[in-house]
Design a protein around this motif. Structure first.
Motif, PDB file in Angstrom:
ATOM      1  N   THR A 204       0.389  -1.129   0.183  1.00  0.00           N
ATOM      2  CA  THR A 204      -0.424   0.006   0.495  1.00  0.00           C
ATOM      3  C   THR A 204       0.577   1.487   0.231  1.00  0.00           C
ATOM      4  O   THR A 204       0.077   2.854  -0.079  1.00  0.00           O
ATOM      5  CB  THR A 204      -1.059   0.004   1.376  1.00  0.00           C
ATOM      6  OG1 THR A 204      -0.136   0.199   2.363  1.00  0.00           O
ATOM      7  CG2 THR A 204      -1.817  -0.725   1.256  1.00  0.00           C
ATOM      8  N   GLY A 205       2.487   1.042   0.476  1.00  0.00           N
ATOM      9  CA  GLY A 205       2.492   2.259   0.388  1.00  0.00           C
ATOM     10  C   GLY A 205       2.667   3.077   1.928  1.00  0.00           C
ATOM     11  O   GLY A 205       3.474   4.244   2.041  1.00  0.00           O
ATOM     12  N   ASP A 206       1.576   2.509   3.156  1.00  0.00           N
ATOM     13  CA  ASP A 206       1.779   3.306   3.936  1.00  0.00           C
ATOM     14  C   ASP A 206       2.972   3.041   4.937  1.00  0.00           C
ATOM     15  O   ASP A 206       3.683   1.913   5.208  1.00  0.00           O
ATOM     16  CB  ASP A 206       0.896   2.279   4.657  1.00  0.00           C
ATOM     17  CG  ASP A 206      -0.851   3.196   3.886  1.00  0.00           C
ATOM     18  OD1 ASP A 206      -0.868   3.784   3.011  1.00  0.00           O
ATOM     19  OD2 ASP A 206      -2.051   2.117   4.129  1.00  0.00           O
ATOM     20  N   MET A 207       2.964   3.912   5.309  1.00  0.00           N
ATOM     21  CA  MET A 207       4.285   3.841   6.492  1.00  0.00           C
ATOM     22  C   MET A 207       3.787   4.033   8.277  1.00  0.00           C
ATOM     23  O   MET A 207       3.433   5.507   7.869  1.00  0.00           O
ATOM     24  CB  MET A 207       5.901   4.632   5.932  1.00  0.00           C
ATOM     25  CG  MET A 207       6.548   4.311   7.112  1.00  0.00           C
ATOM     26  SD  MET A 207       8.322   5.839   6.538  1.00  0.00           S
ATOM     27  CE  MET A 207       8.680   4.384   4.919  1.00  0.00           C
ATOM     28  N   VAL A 208       4.208   3.616   8.823  1.00  0.00           N
ATOM     29  CA  VAL A 208       3.989   4.010  10.377  1.00  0.00           C
ATOM     30  C   VAL A 208       5.540   4.258  11.017  1.00  0.00           C
ATOM     31  O   VAL A 208       6.682   3.424  10.559  1.00  0.00           O
ATOM     32  CB  VAL A 208       3.141   2.563  11.121  1.00  0.00           C
ATOM     33  CG1 VAL A 208       3.014   3.831  12.504  1.00  0.00           C
ATOM     34  CG2 VAL A 208       1.993   2.908  10.204  1.00  0.00           C
ATOM     35  N   CYS A 209       5.619   5.547  11.242  1.00  0.00           N
ATOM     36  CA  CYS A 209       6.994   5.868  12.228  1.00  0.00           C
ATOM     37  C   CYS A 209       6.869   6.720  13.434  1.00  0.00           C
ATOM     38  O   CYS A 209       6.075   6.218  13.943  1.00  0.00           O
ATOM     39  CB  CYS A 209       7.817   6.758  10.988  1.00  0.00           C
ATOM     40  SG  CYS A 209       7.319   7.029   9.246  1.00  0.00           S
ATOM     41  N   ALA A 210       8.291   6.017  13.599  1.00  0.00           N
ATOM     42  CA  ALA A 210       8.195   6.237  15.144  1.00  0.00           C
ATOM     43  C   ALA A 210       9.401   7.254  15.623  1.00  0.00           C
ATOM     44  O   ALA A 210      10.442   6.841  15.173  1.00  0.00           O
ATOM     45  CB  ALA A 210       7.808   5.753  16.688  1.00  0.00           C
ATOM     46  N   ASN A 211       9.988   8.014  16.346  1.00  0.00           N
ATOM     47  CA  ASN A 211      11.708   8.937  16.619  1.00  0.00           C
ATOM     48  C   ASN A 211      11.456   8.897  18.163  1.00  0.00           C
ATOM     49  O   ASN A 211      10.230  10.077  18.636  1.00  0.00           O
ATOM     50  CB  ASN A 211      10.738  10.298  15.734  1.00  0.00           C
ATOM     51  CG  ASN A 211      12.437  11.041  15.823  1.00  0.00           C
ATOM     52  OD1 ASN A 211      13.550  10.868  16.768  1.00  0.00           O
ATOM     53  ND2 ASN A 211      12.549  11.684  15.109  1.00  0.00           N
ATOM     54  N   ALA A 212      12.597   8.605  18.376  1.00  0.00           N
ATOM     55  CA  ALA A 212      12.815   9.301  19.994  1.00  0.00           C
ATOM     56  C   ALA A 212      14.044   9.404  20.149  1.00  0.00           C
ATOM     57  O   ALA A 212      15.476   8.965  20.127  1.00  0.00           O
ATOM     58  CB  ALA A 212      13.136   7.041  20.622  1.00  0.00           C
ATOM     59  N   GLY A 213      13.929  11.043  19.881  1.00  0.00           N
ATOM     60  CA  GLY A 213      14.958  11.771  19.837  1.00  0.00           C
ATOM     61  C   GLY A 213      16.467  12.348  18.793  1.00  0.00           C
ATOM     62  O   GLY A 213      17.051  12.709  19.235  1.00  0.00           O
ATOM     63  N   HIS A 214      15.750  11.892  17.947  1.00  0.00           N
ATOM     64  CA  HIS A 214      16.521  11.849  16.500  1.00  0.00           C
ATOM     65  C   HIS A 214      15.933  12.504  15.296  1.00  0.00           C
ATOM     66  O   HIS A 214      15.345  13.408  15.580  1.00  0.00           O
ATOM     67  CB  HIS A 214      15.876  10.435  15.254  1.00  0.00           C
ATOM     68  CG  HIS A 214      17.315   9.632  14.761  1.00  0.00           C
ATOM     69  ND1 HIS A 214      18.564   9.380  15.362  1.00  0.00           N
ATOM     70  CD2 HIS A 214      17.611   9.889  13.586  1.00  0.00           C
ATOM     71  CE1 HIS A 214      19.159   8.910  14.341  1.00  0.00           C
ATOM     72  NE2 HIS A 214      19.132   9.863  12.939  1.00  0.00           N
ATOM     73  N   GLU A 215      17.409  12.820  14.080  1.00  0.00           N
ATOM     74  CA  GLU A 215      17.208  14.075  13.486  1.00  0.00           C
ATOM     75  C   GLU A 215      15.490  13.589  12.911  1.00  0.00           C
ATOM     76  O   GLU A 215      15.529  12.394  12.404  1.00  0.00           O
ATOM     77  CB  GLU A 215      18.131  14.036  12.657  1.00  0.00           C
ATOM     78  CG  GLU A 215      19.672  13.911  13.327  1.00  0.00           C
ATOM     79  CD  GLU A 215      19.705  15.175  14.108  1.00  0.00           C
ATOM     80  OE1 GLU A 215      19.633  16.228  13.243  1.00  0.00           O
ATOM     81  OE2 GLU A 215      20.510  15.419  14.954  1.00  0.00           O
TER      82      GLU A 215
END
Length: 470
Positions: A344-355
C-alpha cells in the motif's frame, strides 16, 4: 675525556627520537653546563701560575663562572628529579626551594670572590682555596640532599633502573666534594659528575627506549583489535547492495563512515515478512569502543523486537525498558524507526529524539519533515512513544541520517546544517538512492575541506516504486 663524553651524550640526546621533550631539555642544558664547567677548569689550569694583571682578571672570571656552573649543574639535575617525582604537592615548593638555593649559591660566590674567602690568586697568579671554600659547595650539596628526599618520599614514581641511576648521581658528587675538600689538589668532582651524569642519562635512555617499544607493541595490538572491531561492526550492518536484488518494488541504500575506528551510529533494514520493510537509523551517545558496544546491543534488541511483528512505538517502548534495566553507564540512543507496507505504501514511523527525516513525494522535492520527537531510548524506564503515518506513492523517497551530516564542521567552525543538506538532496533527487548518498557525502566533504571529521556520517535512502505488474 670529559668533553668527549659530554659531546657524545649531547649527540645522543639530540638524535634520539624516544626521549620525552622535558628529559631532552634537562639533559641538554645539564651537559652544556658540564662542558662550560670543564672548559673553564681547563683554562684555569692552563693559566694558573702565569703572571700578568690581565691574566689575573681572566682567572678570577673563569673561576667564578666555573663555580657558578657547578651550582647550575646541580640545579638542573634537581629539576629533572623533581619532574620525575611527578608530585603536584612537591612541585611548586620544590621549584621555590631550588631557586632559593641557586640564588644563595650565587650570592656566596659573588661575596667570596670579592673578598677572597672562597678562592684567591696570589701575586704569581697561583690558585688558592679560601677559608670558606667548602661553603661554596653548600647550595649544591643541599640540592643533592633535596634530591635524595624526593627519591625516598616518591620512590614509587621512579622506575627501579632510573631510581638507581639517580642515586648514583646523588652519591658520587657528594663523595667527590668531600674528597676534594679534604685533600687539596685533587679535582675529583668533574670526573664524578660527568661519569654519574652519563650513567644516569644512559639508564633513562634505555628505560625510555624500552617504554617506547612497549608502547609501540601495545599500540600495534590496539590498532589490530580496533580494526577487527571495525570489521565486526561493518559486518553487523547490511552492506551488500543491491540488498534485495529480487525485489523491484523498492530500492534502498545506506552507508556509515565512522569518525573513529569504530562508531556509535548504526542503520538497519530488514523484512519482517514479504510485505513489511523495517528501517532504522540510530545514534548512540559517545564515541569509540564503548559507543560501538552499546550500538551492537541496541541494534540486536531493536531487530529482535521488530521481528515480533509489533508497531514502531511498541518496539521503542520494549527496547527502552530492556536497555534501562542494565544501563549503569547511563548511555542512550536516538532512534528513527519506520515500517513500510510495500503493498500500500503506508509507512508507520516513530522518533525517539532523532534527526528529522527528509521526504520527497513522487511529484515534489525533498523537504524536511519535522515529526514529533519522543525521549531518547535508554533515558528512563516506562517511557511511551507516539507514532505517525506517511503515505509513500511510487517515486517517493525518504532520507534519514544521523547528526554527523548537519553538524559537519569546516575550519571556520560553521555547521553544514539541514539547509545545505536539503539543497544537496534536491540537486540529485531524481537519481538512485546510492547516487543521492554519494552526492550528500561529496557535498559534506567539499564543505568540511581539511577540517577533521567530527562525528560519524551515517545515511539511508529509500525509493518506493510500488508494485510493478509484470
Amino acid at each position: 675525556m670529559g668533553i668527549s663524553l659530554c659531546l657524545t651524550c649531547l649527540f645522543q640526546i639530540t638524535t634520539s627520537g624516544h626521549i620525552s621533550k622535558e628529559i631532552r631539555r634537562y639533559f641538554q642544558v645539564f651537559f652544556f653546563f658540564v662542558l662550560v664547567y670543564i672548559s673553564n677548569h681547563l683554562v684555569r689550569e692552563l693559566l694558573n701560575g702565569h703572571p700578568g694583571e690581565g691574566i689575573t682578571k681572566t682567572l678570577y672570571t673563569i673561576t667564578f663562572v666555573e663555580m657558578l656552573t657547578a651550582g647550575l649543574m646541580s640545579n638542573m639535575m634537581s629539576l629533572a628529579v623533581l619532574n620525575a617525582a611527578d608530585s603536584p604537592r612537591s612541585t611548586r615548593p620544590g621549584f621555590i626551594l631550588l631557586e632559593g638555593l641557586l640564588i644563595l649559591h650565587t650570592i656566596i660566590l659573588i661575596v667570596g670572590t670579592a673578598n677572597g674567602s672562597v678562592f684567591y690568586f696570589d701575586e704569581s697568579n697561583v690558585y688558592h682555596r679560601g677559608g670558606l671554600y667548602l661553603l661554596s659547595n653548600l647550595a649544591p650539596l643541599l640540592m643533592l640532599i633535596f634530591d635524595m628526599y624526593l627519591l625516598v618520599k616518591y620512590r614509587q614514581n621512579f622506575k627501579p633502573r632510573v631510581r638507581i641511576a639517580f642515586w648514583v648521581y646523588m652519591i658520587a658528587p657528594i663523595i667527590a666534594i668531600l674528597i676534594q675538600g679534604l685533600f687539596y689538589g685533587i679535582q675529583f668532582v668533574i670526573f664524578a659528575t660527568v661519569a654519574a651524569g652519563a650513567y644516569m642519562f644512559g639508564a633513562i635512555i634505555r628505560d625510555q627506549s624500552e617504554e617506547y617499544e612497549s608502547q609501540k607493541t601495545e599500540t600495534s595490538r590496539i590498532e589490530t583489535e580496533l580494526n577487527m572491531a571495525k570489521h565486526i561492526q561493518e559486518n553487523m550492518l547490511p552492506n551488500i547492495f543491491p540488498a534485495f536484488p529480487d525485489r523491484s518494488d523498492f530500492e534502498i541504500y545506506a552507508s556509515m563512515n565512522p569518525a573513529k575506528e569504530v562508531g556509535g551510529d548504526f542503520y538497519d533494514f530488514f523484512l519482517v515478512d514479504d510485505n513489511h520493510l523495517v528501517m532504522v537509523m540510530a545514534d548512540v551517545s559517545g564515541k569509540g569502543v564503548p559507543a560501538a558496544l552499546f550500538m551492537m546491543v541496541s541494534k540486536s534488541l531493536i531487530q529482535n523486537t521488530a521481528l515480533l511483528g509489533i508497531s514502531p512505538k511498541e518496539i521503542l517502548e520494549t527496547v527502552n525498558d530492556q536497555i534501562c534495566k542494565n544501563n549503569r553507564d547511563e548511555m542512550f540512543v536516538t532512534v528513527w524507526l519506520g515500517i513500510l507496507n510495500l503493498t500500500t505504501g503506508d509507512m508507520v514511523c516513530a522518533n525517539a529524539g532523532h534527526e528529522y527525516p527528509a521526504i520527497k513525494n513522487a511529484d515534489g522535492r525533498f523537504e524536511l519533515l519535522k515529526d514529533k520527537h519522543g525521549v531518547v531510548v535508554g533515558a528512563m524506564e516506562g517511557m511511551k512513544y507516539k507514532e505517525y503515518e506517511l503515505k509513500m506513492t511510487p517515486g517517493s523517497k525518504i532520507f534519514v541520517y544521523t547528526d554527523g551530516v548537519p553538524e559537519a564542521t569546516n575550519k571556520d567552525e560553521e555547521l553544514f546544517g539541514t539547509d545545505r543538506m536539503i539543497i544537496a538532496l534536491r540537486s540529485s533527487e531524481n537519481k538512485s538512492p546510492e547516487d543521492i548518498l554519494s552526492g550528500i557525502t561529496s557535498a559534506v566533504e567539499d564543505f568540511v575541506g581539511e577540517a577533521p571529521q567530527f562525528d560519524d556520517l551515517t545515511m539511508l535512502c529509500l525509493q518506493y516504486n510500488g508494485k510493478i505488474d509484470s
